[in-house]
Scaffold this motif. Structure first.
Motif, mmCIF file in Angstrom:
data_model
loop_
_atom_site.group_PDB
_atom_site.id
_atom_site.type_symbol
_atom_site.label_atom_id
_atom_site.label_comp_id
_atom_site.label_asym_id
_atom_site.label_seq_id
_atom_site.Cartn_x
_atom_site.Cartn_y
_atom_site.Cartn_z
ATOM 1 N N PHE A 3 -6.211 -23.916 49.697
ATOM 2 C CA PHE A 3 -6.337 -24.270 48.283
ATOM 3 C C PHE A 3 -7.262 -25.469 48.109
ATOM 4 O O PHE A 3 -8.103 -25.491 47.194
ATOM 5 C CB PHE A 3 -4.959 -24.582 47.701
ATOM 6 N N VAL A 18 -10.923 -24.354 48.654
ATOM 7 C CA VAL A 18 -11.410 -23.564 47.521
ATOM 8 C C VAL A 18 -11.641 -24.458 46.308
ATOM 9 O O VAL A 18 -12.671 -24.358 45.625
ATOM 10 C CB VAL A 18 -10.412 -22.437 47.186
ATOM 11 N N ALA A 19 -10.697 -25.354 46.038
ATOM 12 C CA ALA A 19 -10.817 -26.239 44.877
ATOM 13 C C ALA A 19 -12.054 -27.127 44.986
ATOM 14 O O ALA A 19 -12.774 -27.335 43.996
ATOM 15 C CB ALA A 19 -9.560 -27.098 44.744
ATOM 16 N N TYR A 61 -13.140 -16.684 47.967
ATOM 17 C CA TYR A 61 -12.336 -17.062 46.804
ATOM 18 C C TYR A 61 -13.106 -18.033 45.911
ATOM 19 O O TYR A 61 -13.144 -17.887 44.688
ATOM 20 C CB TYR A 61 -11.030 -17.726 47.248
ATOM 21 N N GLY A 87 -11.866 -18.657 52.315
ATOM 22 C CA GLY A 87 -12.061 -19.758 51.377
ATOM 23 C C GLY A 87 -13.371 -19.650 50.617
ATOM 24 O O GLY A 87 -13.423 -19.870 49.402
ATOM 25 N N PHE A 103 -1.831 -22.792 53.581
ATOM 26 C CA PHE A 103 -2.141 -22.513 52.182
ATOM 27 C C PHE A 103 -2.643 -23.764 51.463
ATOM 28 O O PHE A 103 -3.526 -23.682 50.612
ATOM 29 C CB PHE A 103 -0.912 -21.949 51.467
ATOM 30 N N VAL A 104 -2.079 -24.912 51.806
ATOM 31 C CA VAL A 104 -2.538 -26.161 51.186
ATOM 32 C C VAL A 104 -3.991 -26.427 51.554
ATOM 33 O O VAL A 104 -4.814 -26.801 50.708
ATOM 34 C CB VAL A 104 -1.642 -27.337 51.620
#
Length: 200
Positions: free
Chosen positions: A45, A48-49, A140, A137, A41-42
């Motif tokens: 994230f 995606v960020a 999202y 990814g 998940f890290v």
């Protein structure tokens, strides 16, 4: 004769209801999470960020350099940089429907997260799992990137203009590229999915 000695019962060994597993973290119901779930998940994230940030930065540059200016030819006769404010969605559809489109984006994100195991092949292994994670990814990031524009600006900034002569493909941006690549990847995965064996 020695008196009878009363045997003391040994203390019962109480085992914990949930045993720790070095290869995973137990859930509240005693089941074990897959190892590396938090790390996955890290990574998701972070990917995606970074893509959302890239999308935002390129849109800001387009607004600063291209707004109220003529299109900038990059490959003459084929590719320009041009500033466009898209108040609809792909291909210019649903113009001036900013908030309905924003709601659709939020709902789409919710469905993707809810059904991520089925859509992105979370239970798959090997290259299929990697491809599914990349598509997740990208999708999202693409939805979030354009959603931020719709909520904060009231329109989406597009600036990549491909054309052949006077025939122009609709302008798009980095978020659109992410969505398109994810869609293509998911379609490819669907064609390579193993169909369940029929029992005779």
């Amino acid at each position: 004769m020695h008196g009878l000695r009363q045997a003391h019962p040994q203390a019962a060994v109480v085992e914990p209801a949930v045993r720790l597993d070095l290869h995973g973290v137990p859930d509240g119901d005693g089941t074990r999470k897959e190892p590396g779930t938090v790390r996955t998940f890290v990574r998701l994230f972070a990917a995606v960020a970074n893509l959302v940030l890239l999308d935002a930065v390129t849109k800001e540059l387009a607004a600063a350099k291209l707004k109220n200016a003529a299109a900038v030819p990059v490959i003459p006769g084929f590719f320009n940089l041009a500033y466009v404010e898209n108040r609809g969605c792909a291909w210019g559809l649903f113009q001036d429907q900013v908030w309905p489109l924003a709601v659709v984006g939020v709902l789409a994100l919710g469905v993707l997260v809810w059904k991520r195991r089925e859509i992105f092949g979370i239970a798959a292994t090997g290259w299929r799992r990697v491809c599914g994670a990349v598509c997740e990814g990208l999708l999202y990031a693409g939805i979030v990137g354009n959603l931020i524009d719709r909520v904060c600006r009231g329109y989406v900034i597009d600036f990549l203009d491909f054309h052949w002569g006077r025939a122009h493909f609709p302008c798009f941006n980095v978020a659109d590229i992410c969505i398109s690549l994810a869609a293509a990847g998911l379609i490819a995965l669907s064609f390579t999915a193993k169909s369940p064996e029929k029992k005779g």
